[in-house]
Enzyme design. Sequence first.
Site, PDB file in Angstrom:
ATOM      1  N   ARG A  29      -2.838   3.196   2.536  1.00 58.48           N
ATOM      2  CA  ARG A  29      -2.322   1.967   3.181  1.00 58.48           C
ATOM      3  C   ARG A  29      -3.366   0.862   3.292  1.00 58.48           C
ATOM      4  NH1 ARG A  29       0.567   4.352   8.005  1.00 58.48           N
ATOM      5  NH2 ARG A  29       2.191   5.584   7.043  1.00 58.48           N
ATOM      6  N   ARG A  33      -0.257  -3.879   6.381  1.00 55.49           N
ATOM      7  CA  ARG A  33      -0.178  -4.756   7.541  1.00 55.49           C
ATOM      8  C   ARG A  33      -1.499  -5.066   8.234  1.00 55.49           C
ATOM      9  NH1 ARG A  33       3.966  -2.626  11.665  1.00 55.49           N
ATOM     10  NH2 ARG A  33       3.727  -0.653  10.555  1.00 55.49           N
ATOM     11  N   ARG A  42       3.882 -11.499   2.892  1.00 62.60           N
ATOM     12  CA  ARG A  42       5.121 -10.786   3.250  1.00 62.60           C
ATOM     13  C   ARG A  42       6.022 -11.590   4.185  1.00 62.60           C
ATOM     14  NH1 ARG A  42       6.250  -5.570   4.269  1.00 62.60           N
ATOM     15  NH2 ARG A  42       8.091  -6.542   5.200  1.00 62.60           N
ATOM     16  N   ASP A  78       7.245   1.634  -1.218  1.00 62.04           N
ATOM     17  CA  ASP A  78       7.583   2.460  -0.070  1.00 62.04           C
ATOM     18  C   ASP A  78       8.125   3.763  -0.628  1.00 62.04           C
ATOM     19  OD1 ASP A  78       8.227   2.340   3.085  1.00 62.04           O
ATOM     20  OD2 ASP A  78       9.731   3.524   2.033  1.00 62.04           O
ATOM     21  N   TYR A 153      14.141  12.175   4.847  1.00 58.88           N
ATOM     22  CA  TYR A 153      14.833  10.913   5.149  1.00 58.88           C
ATOM     23  C   TYR A 153      16.326  11.004   4.804  1.00 58.88           C
ATOM     24  CZ  TYR A 153      10.291   8.799   5.989  1.00 58.88           C
ATOM     25  OH  TYR A 153       9.057   8.517   6.505  1.00 58.88           O
TER      26      TYR A 153
END
Lengths: 346, 346
Positions: A29, A33, A42, A78, A153
């Site tokens: 990562r 962010r 973004r 993702d 998921y």
Amino acid sequence: MTDRPQAPPDLVLAARRQRPSRTPVWFMRQAGRSLPEYRRVREGIAMLDSCRRPDLVTEIPLQPIRRYGVDAAIFYSDIVVPLAAAGVDLDIKPGVGPVVAEPIRTRADLHRLPPLTPDAVPYVTQAVRQIVAELGSTPLIGFAGAPFTLASYLVEGGPSRDLHRTKALMLGDPPLWRDLLDRLAQISRTFLQVQVEAGAAAVQLFDSWVGALSLADYVDHVQPSSAAVLEPLAALGVPRIHFGVGTGELLAAMGRAGAEVVGVDFRLSLADAARRVGPGYALQGNLDPAALFAPRAVLRDRVLAVLAAARDVPGHIFNLGHGVPPDADPGALAHVVDLVHEHGVP
Amino acid sequence: MTDRPQAPPDLVLAARRQRPSRTPVWFMRQAGRSLPEYRRVREGIAMLDSCRRPDLVTEIPLQPIRRYGVDAAIFYSDIVVPLAAAGVDLDIKPGVGPVVAEPIRTRADLHRLPPLTPDAVPYVTQAVRQIVAELGSTPLIGFAGAPFTLASYLVEGGPSRDLHRTKALMLGDPPLWRDLLDRLAQISRTFLQVQVEAGAAAVQLFDSWVGALSLADYVDHVQPSSAAVLEPLAALGVPRIHFGVGTGELLAAMGRAGAEVVGVDFRLSLADAARRVGPGYALQGNLDPAALFAPRAVLRDRVLAVLAAARDVPGHIFNLGHGVPPDADPGALAHVVDLVHEHGVP
């Protein structure tokens, strides 16, 4: 052409347990962010949309290269992107994570998970080619989620702390579970293959939540599907990294699923992990991300401790023991890169 | 009085590695949301309030005894109740968990954590006496959270997945961390002591989130404070159970903190856990709660597998490897109790 063949990048050398020029370092990562330049590009763009825009998928992996001088870029995606590309109706909700419109829990649901064909992800091929051209000698690591984590998921319908439904399906209906994981293995494998064929120099298969399983359940119900992703990729000749959180009991079995490099979280020292994994594997890891929030002197001690624990590991790729936290200070990460490059003894 | 002394209950015998009449079984969070009778008595009553009402604190632990015939009751409380009793301004928000009004992150904040005095929890003494009277020969297990886990709520300000602030404080300011954990150890110890003095026959110290630490960090920064809770309780002569989630690497160190019984989550078989913990300890665990959601035949196989793995463990208390999930079927738990009582070979 009279170009001499280029030496493989340090990351690839370390992955093959050959001597790199210095200890390679990158961060799970790292493109995300925690970077202001990421948040800027973004802005106003939904996560899933951002993963399908070749301009963003090209730009975002390059940001941490420019800022930190890390030794590898990681493909920006993702974990559920290939599922969406295959045709699963899902979304990534801010503050929640992936949400699947209709969970897959019975055999009758399986048809909602068709195979992934390479032409469903043209933006991946396009972006990888561009990134690789811009990166020059720095390698790009391809990215995909492993079948177990993808299944979690699909079965839970979204993120879950305990994965009870997933595990109950796994234990309660092994034939359905196997068919589900076979389909997911095809999707993961295809997604990685597309990236390697477009120029990725390594791959990392993330089995983020597989640490929720005992070793026996992993070996019986999950390892074969991870092997079905990793083993066919051997023919492509790029190193395969395999990582999950809280997998201290599973490390050896994850390596045997078909990886050259086993990623280690921060719960186990790299020296202990090497003993557990056995010979024949490189290790990736494993600074506790919490150290990024500690004073610089403590961070420094912790980085040096990871390097010391890796001294006898034949092949070490420095990384965190988990992804970069969104609120991490990029200055702390830059400091880590400098320390690894200065003190890493390959 | 000419009463002969009663034999200790099976749970206490197993905890002391003496031969019980049958394998004792209870479930973490057996008194809680999975039971309709619990939801009924809790209706319209906030969590924190319910933990301070002697009528509810008496009624709730008895519910699973009546329903399942488990071999122990567990005191009904929340991990943050003793903090609130000591004077910390906090609340338990439905769907979130404990939320602390002003987190403790500096030395200047420490004054917000005064010691706990036994007279701050009169409802505990009162309720324990009543429960013990109603239970007859079934033992009551006292309950408290361990200093690390309590600290995590105080430092983070609420539940957190990664505990970055907590760990950064622990690594970055060890003297402050030690002082914080000393205060928390006093609170945990007092809370357990009050329960034992009122009649609890055993205690369980929950260090729910300590699995977020490496063994080295646990030993350096946490074990002494858990020992400061557990060791003084030895004088009270009741068995001490110590449990945390994902603590495969920590089991031996948690035992050495001063427990007779080490709780094991579902990631490690009890046979492996026994090897890791070493001789001199009983084990508690460790059915994966996910098995409660599987078909009965699978659940049965799993229960028998736990019993088989415990065959050579000298002292086994059957439990789940984690708390009862709120959506678990009480019928599945009743089935587990029957299986353990039928097939457990003490």
